[in-house]
Structure formats: C-alpha cells, structure tokens
Design an enzyme around this catalytic site. Structure first.
Site, short mmCIF file in Angstrom:
data_model
loop_
_atom_site.label_atom_id
_atom_site.label_comp_id
_atom_site.label_asym_id
_atom_site.label_seq_id
_atom_site.Cartn_x
_atom_site.Cartn_y
_atom_site.Cartn_z
N ASN A 112 0.90 -1.57 0.13
CA ASN A 112 -0.05 -0.19 -0.17
C ASN A 112 0.69 1.20 -0.08
O ASN A 112 1.80 1.04 0.72
CB ASN A 112 -0.78 -0.19 1.09
N HIS A 114 0.95 4.70 1.18
CA HIS A 114 -0.12 6.01 2.17
C HIS A 114 0.27 7.50 1.75
O HIS A 114 2.31 7.45 2.37
CB HIS A 114 0.03 5.75 3.42
C1 GAR Z 1 -3.45 9.24 -2.37
O1 GAR Z 1 -2.19 10.29 -1.64
C2 GAR Z 1 -3.02 8.06 -1.84
O2 GAR Z 1 -1.56 7.74 -1.11
C3 GAR Z 1 -3.90 8.19 -1.04
O3 GAR Z 1 -4.62 7.85 -1.40
C4 GAR Z 1 -4.72 9.16 -2.97
C5 GAR Z 1 -5.04 8.50 -4.36
O4 GAR Z 1 -4.67 9.13 -4.87
N1 GAR Z 1 -4.12 6.67 -0.08
C6 GAR Z 1 -3.94 6.95 0.49
O5 GAR Z 1 -4.67 7.82 1.32
C7 GAR Z 1 -4.97 5.70 1.89
N2 GAR Z 1 -4.44 5.45 2.82
P1 GAR Z 1 -4.36 8.43 -6.54
O6 GAR Z 1 -6.31 7.57 -7.05
O7 GAR Z 1 -4.49 10.09 -7.46
O8 GAR Z 1 -3.46 7.31 -6.71
#
Ligand code: GAR
Length: 206
Positions: A112, A114
């Site tokens: 994952n 984060h």
């Molecule tokens: C990203 O910043 C990822 O790190 C975060 O959501 C965004 C998704 O963007 N994930 C979390 O917060 C999980 N805990 P994306 O759909 O453009 O890749």
C-alpha cells in the site's frame, strides 16, 4: 516472457494517478519482474478504471452491498484474484480497510502507498486529502510517503520504501497532496512493486 512475471492486481477507489505511475513504469521497462493484469475498484465511477481501460488492462468493479457485507465483499475480490492468478496486490488509493481474514491470505503479497510518514497521520480515518490537512494543522515541516506491506493493522505493516517531502509555508492540502504524489508516491510505488516482484520470483526459484 509475460508468463514468468509476477501477475499484479491494482486496487483503486478514485483518480488513479498512482495506478498511472505503475502503468507508465511497466511500459518504460521499470517493472521487469511484474505485469499488471487486473484493476479492481470498489467504485463504478472511479477515473482509475478509464486509465486501466486505456492501457488495455482488464477491470472489475466490486462493491460492498451493505455495511455488514465485508466478508462477501472480500470473497468476491478473492475470486477475481484467483481467476487472474494474481500474486501481488497493490493498493493504490484503495479506500477500504481489509480484514485480517483477507490480509492473512496474502502475507507479504499486499502493498500500500500512504501519503504521510507512518506512524504519523495514518490508521483508520486517515486517507486522501485529510492526511495532508492534518499534517498542515499539526505544523510538521516534513512529510512524505511510504510503501508498506499490508497486515491487519491499518497502515501497520513493514515499510518497504519511503521518501520525505518538505512542507512549504504557503502549502494548502491540495498543493501538498500534489507534491507528495509527484516527489514521493509516483516514484517509490513502482520501485517497491519491482522490488517485491523480484523477491517473489527469487523465493519461488528457491
Ligand atoms: C494517494 O495520495 C494515496 O497515497 C492515498 O490516496 C491517494 C490516491 O490518489 N491513499 C490513502 O490515503 C490510503 N490510506 P490516486 O487515486 O490519484 O492514486
């Protein structure tokens, strides 16, 4: 050649810029030990699905039917993963928590990304833009992103890679989110994917 690669599923919920970084990296030859075969979304309108379709990758939408459907939801995901012979699961903006029942099926096979330096601003309820809001509210000067293995503790598994990003005085949650993605997430996620794929292949060879 593709047969000898680790078959990857990417799980998404939203825009899919991290998925795009993975697609681009694979195309550029930067994930020589892995091949993205499937994208799973829990949202039918996730833009990530369009990115996958444009890249010719199969997609599946799997949703929770009700609040108490966690095990049915996860069973449907497992069925898809098995159908596609998936060996590595990448959570790339997947906004659902997976149970111990699910994560324990795939030890060191789920990773994952984060958007903060774990163990700060992480765990249940910390996702997407909210993470950056909280980091700015707290007043930290450095943030960043890790890629970590997924276990039953939200954001709790071993860190594989991480990168720091400096906060600017005039940052908003949106500008910070973008910079953390550009400078950290989109760089370390493909790198970590390749590292884990290579390790899986080495282990299988014994
Ligand atoms: C990203 O910043 C990822 O790190 C975060 O959501 C965004 C998704 O963007 N994930 C979390 O917060 C999980 N805990 P994306 O759909 O453009 O890749």
């Amino acid at each position: 050649m593709e047969n000898s690669k680790v078959r990857i599923a990417v799980m998404v919920s939203g825009g899919g810029t991290n998925l795009q970084a993975l697609i681009d990296a694979e195309k550029a030859g930067k994930i020589p030990h892995g091949h993205i075969v499937l994208v799973i979304s829990n949202k039918a309108d996730a833009y990530a699905l369009e990115r996958a379709a444009k890249a010719g990758i199969d997609t599946a939408v799997i949703r929770k039917i009700s609040w108490d459907d966690q095990s049915g939801f996860e069973e449907r995901i497992v069925e898809k993963l098995e159908e596609y012979g998936v060996k590595l699961i990448i959570l790339a903006g997947f906004m659902c928590i997976l149970s111990h029942g699910f994560t324990s099926r795939y030890p060191n096979r789920i990773i994952n990304v984060h958007p903060s330096l774990i163990p700060s601003f992480c765990g249940k309820g910390y996702y997407g833009l909210k993470v950056h809001q909280k980091a700015l509210e707290y007043g930290v000067k450095v943030t960043g992103a890790p890629v970590h293995f997924v276990n039953e503790i939200p954001d709790g598994g071993t860190i594989i890679r991480q990168k720091a990003v400096y906060i600017k005085e005039d940052d908003t949650p949106e500008t910070l989110q973008r910079r953390v993605m550009e400078e950290a997430e989109w760089v370390i996620l493909p790198e970590a994917a390749e590292q884990v794929c290579e390790e899986i292949i080495e282990k299988e060879r014994g």
